[in-house]
Design an enzyme around this catalytic site. Structure first.
Site, PDB file in Angstrom:
ATOM      1  CE1 TYR A 121      64.658  71.161 -45.965  1.00  0.00           C
ATOM      2  CE2 TYR A 121      62.618  72.418 -45.873  1.00  0.00           C
ATOM      3  CZ  TYR A 121      63.933  72.297 -46.284  1.00  0.00           C
ATOM      4  OH  TYR A 121      64.517  73.286 -47.016  1.00  0.00           O
ATOM      5  CD  GLU A 123      68.484  70.527 -43.893  1.00  0.00           C
ATOM      6  OE1 GLU A 123      68.920  70.592 -42.736  1.00  0.00           O
ATOM      7  OE2 GLU A 123      68.298  71.502 -44.619  1.00  0.00           O
ATOM      8  CG  ASP A 305      77.611  61.006 -66.358  1.00  0.00           C
ATOM      9  OD1 ASP A 305      76.482  60.475 -66.406  1.00  0.00           O
ATOM     10  OD2 ASP A 305      77.786  62.237 -66.418  1.00  0.00           O
ATOM     11  CB  THR A 331      70.119  61.868 -64.949  1.00  0.00           C
ATOM     12  OG1 THR A 331      70.226  61.172 -66.187  1.00  0.00           O
ATOM     13  CG2 THR A 331      71.135  62.989 -64.910  1.00  0.00           C
ATOM     14  CE  LYS A 334      70.722  62.748 -68.923  1.00  0.00           C
ATOM     15  NZ  LYS A 334      70.407  64.148 -69.054  1.00  0.00           N
ATOM     16  NE  ARG A 340      64.446  67.592 -65.382  1.00  0.00           N
ATOM     17  CZ  ARG A 340      64.468  67.311 -66.683  1.00  0.00           C
ATOM     18  NH1 ARG A 340      63.380  66.914 -67.293  1.00  0.00           N
ATOM     19  NH2 ARG A 340      65.573  67.429 -67.381  1.00  0.00           N
TER      20      ARG A 340
HETATM   21  C1  LIG Z   1      76.201  62.305 -69.425  1.00  0.00           C
HETATM   22  C2  LIG Z   1      75.453  63.355 -68.652  1.00  0.00           C
HETATM   23  N1  LIG Z   1      75.825  63.620 -67.399  1.00  0.00           N
HETATM   24  C3  LIG Z   1      75.213  64.558 -66.656  1.00  0.00           C
HETATM   25  C4  LIG Z   1      74.154  65.272 -67.169  1.00  0.00           C
HETATM   26  C5  LIG Z   1      73.541  66.346 -66.345  1.00  0.00           C
HETATM   27  O1  LIG Z   1      72.270  66.076 -65.928  1.00  0.00           O
HETATM   28  P1  LIG Z   1      71.302  67.248 -65.457  1.00  0.00           P
HETATM   29  O2  LIG Z   1      70.786  67.891 -66.679  1.00  0.00           O
HETATM   30  O3  LIG Z   1      70.261  66.495 -64.667  1.00  0.00           O
HETATM   31  O4  LIG Z   1      72.095  68.175 -64.611  1.00  0.00           O
HETATM   32  C6  LIG Z   1      73.717  65.019 -68.473  1.00  0.00           C
HETATM   33  C7  LIG Z   1      72.583  65.782 -69.034  1.00  0.00           C
HETATM   34  O5  LIG Z   1      72.277  65.819 -70.163  1.00  0.00           O
HETATM   35  C8  LIG Z   1      74.389  64.050 -69.238  1.00  0.00           C
HETATM   36  O6  LIG Z   1      74.038  63.779 -70.491  1.00  0.00           O
END
Ligand SMILES: Cc1ncc(COP(=O)(O)O)c(C=O)c1O
Length: 495
Positions: A121, A123, A305, A331, A334, A340
């Site tokens: 932990y 935090e 994003d 993320t 991917k 993850r």
């Molecule tokens: C563009 C985009 N943003 C956010 C996410 C969310 O990610 P997570 O599945 O880790 O919550 C995804 C997931 O496919 C995504 O394609």
């Protein structure tokens, strides 16, 4: 205390050397409970060269049966789960993985994710933790990062900057200097505690907006993501749409490209506080510069994003969002090819000057960090952060860059091959790692296509395409190349 010690008894029959160093190091012993008899007894016990069997039989005499259980391998302890994992391994190995949001992470990342870091932990943030015992993890990171940075970023300024990041800061600074140096050049800092993409986006909204403030993002049926907001006529599906007001922009249905003109017009009416530039099923490069202009016009925050494309961005094979954005979220599992998780990059430092010539500074850092913890999370997943450090180290290697380049090239060839076989692609092609096939003319829907492919051991996913009315029976299929590259055999066949 005993059970904690037992959990790190080594599985091999060799001496328990992994225990000797932390417990015998004078610094640790003096800091930890010197007067604790229990600890000293354990130090004597585990410090001696005993095999696991000897260790178990000794502790079992005092009815402590759990050390053996804690160190039993999965295949013996829970064969049912072990079997499922083996079958999944088999499926991943033998089938064709064409899901563009997936990847095969590396052995080294999986080692880090499956390590003792999962026990810890921490935090809070560097220098302000709610738990003790965080120094060791920090120093491991400092060492590995220093080595990596010396190779990857030889510029003195960067190294100096790294020196500044003292041991206690490295947990969260781990990603500071990757992604082609954009972070340094454009003055970003990063939070690496966020658990995944959807919570990370929500953390950004919570940090920078008030409830019911307005967000504009690509519509889900046109390639956007749920976490950017989604609602039907009767229901708000995404929590983003429950707690904030969301207005989609869309693709031009003729071209399959984002309709920036329409987006600009909608923004005039909607006056968003935050605009999202990013997608889950969009095969073209995003015009960040254009979106920046729209954001500036409405004094809105631009959140890129780049969850899908961050691996490609870090290798420089698609345009980077850093120059034009305020916040960049990704993320890590991917195209980036890590564990993850998620990272939230935010601008820090001077934003500009006011009319009196006084510097205006970005105020994102405190807000975003606070929103992640304590706002929406508790303890960071240190095993994931360790895995992320390992994945980011790979980002700086020539092998990684070559891999990402190959992903994009393979995908372009794949698109060409599909078109040659009479398939319609949304936007007519691809610039990145995925293609979106519109199956309407073929007289089949995405759900059926997905199922038939699955029966042939090909994993892809159904996806809405412009003009669809149902997300459950969409007219398209989304396919991508981050994983498939590993099969050289397949690589030859796609052309
Ligand atoms: C563009 C985009 N943003 C956010 C996410 C969310 O990610 P997570 O599945 O880790 O919550 C995804 C997931 O496919 C995504 O394609």
């Amino acid at each position: 205390m005993r059970s904690r010690m037992a959990s790190v008894v080594r599985r091999t029959g060799a001496a328990t050397s992994s225990l000797q160093s932390p417990l015998s190091a004078p610094a640790v012993v003096s800091r930890c409970l010197v007067h604790c008899d229990d600890l000293l007894q354990q130090q004597r016990f585990y410090g001696s060269a005993v095999t696991n069997e000897e260790a178990y039989s000794r502790v079992e005499k005092s009815h402590a049966t759990w050390p053996r259980q804690l160190n039993t391998p999965l295949s013996e302890l829970d064969p049912e789960i072990w079997d499922i994992i083996e079958k999944e391994k088999n499926r991943q190995w033998k089938g064709l993985e064409l899901i563009p949001s997936e990847n095969f992470t590396s052995l080294s990342v999986m080692e880090a994710v499956g390590s003792v870091m999962t026990n810890k932990y921490s935090e809070g943030y560097p220098g302000a933790r709610y738990y003790g015992g965080n120094d060791l993890g920090h120093s491991i990171f400092v060492r590995s990062l220093r080595e990596w940075l010396r190779v990857s970023f030889p510029q003195a300024a960067v190294l100096e900057h790294m020196e500044e990041i003292s041991a206690s800061r490295v947990f969260e600074a781990v990603a500071l200097l990757v992604l082609r140096g954009d972070l340094v050049e454009f003055g970003y800092f990063v939070n690496v505690q966020s658990l995944s993409g959807s919570p990370a986006n929500f953390q950004v909204y919570t940090a920078l907006l008030k409830p019911h403030d307005r967000i504009m993002a690509l519509d889900l049926p046109h390639g956007g993501h749920l976490s950017h907001g989604y609602q039907t006529d009767t229901k708000k599906i995404s929590a983003t749409s429950i707690f904030f007001e969301t207005m989609p922009y869309r693709l031009d249905e003729q071209t399959g490209y984002i309709d920036y003109d329409q987006m600009e017009k909608s923004a005039v009416l909607f006056r968003p506080k935050l605009i999202v530039a990013g997608a889950s099923a969009y095969s073209r490069n995003i015009d960040y510069e254009r979106m920046r202009k729209v954001a500036d016009k409405h004094k809105a925050v631009l959140l890129a994003d780049m969850a899908h494309i961050s691996g490609l961005v870090s290798a420089g094979v698609v345009p980077s969002p850093f120059e034009y954005s305020d916040i960049v979220m990704t993320t890590t599992h991917k195209s980036l090819r890590g564990p993850r998780g998620a990272m939230i990059f935010f601008r820090k430092g001077v934003k500009g000057v006011d009319k009196n010539g006084k510097e205006i500074k970005y105020d994102f850092e405190e807000k975003i960090n606070f929103s992640v913890f304590p706002g929406l999370q508790g303890g960071p997943h240190n095993h994931t952060i360790a895995g992320l450090a390992v994945a980011l180290k790979q980002c700086a290697t020539p092998e990684y860059k070559a891999y990402q380049k190959q992903v994009v090239e393979n995908c372009a060839r794949f698109a060409k091959a599909l078109i040659a076989r009479g398939y319609d692609l949304v936007s007519g092609g691809t610039d990145n790692h995925l293609v979106l096939v519109d199956l309407k003319k073929k007289g089949v829907d995405g759900s059926r296509a997905e199922r038939v492919m699955e029966l042939a051991h090909i994993a892809a996913n159904k996806n809405t395409v412009p003009g669809d009315v149902s997300a459950m029976v969409p007219g398209g299929i989304r396919m991508g190349k981050p994983v498939i590259f590993y099969s050289l055999h397949w690589r030859k066949q796609v052309t």
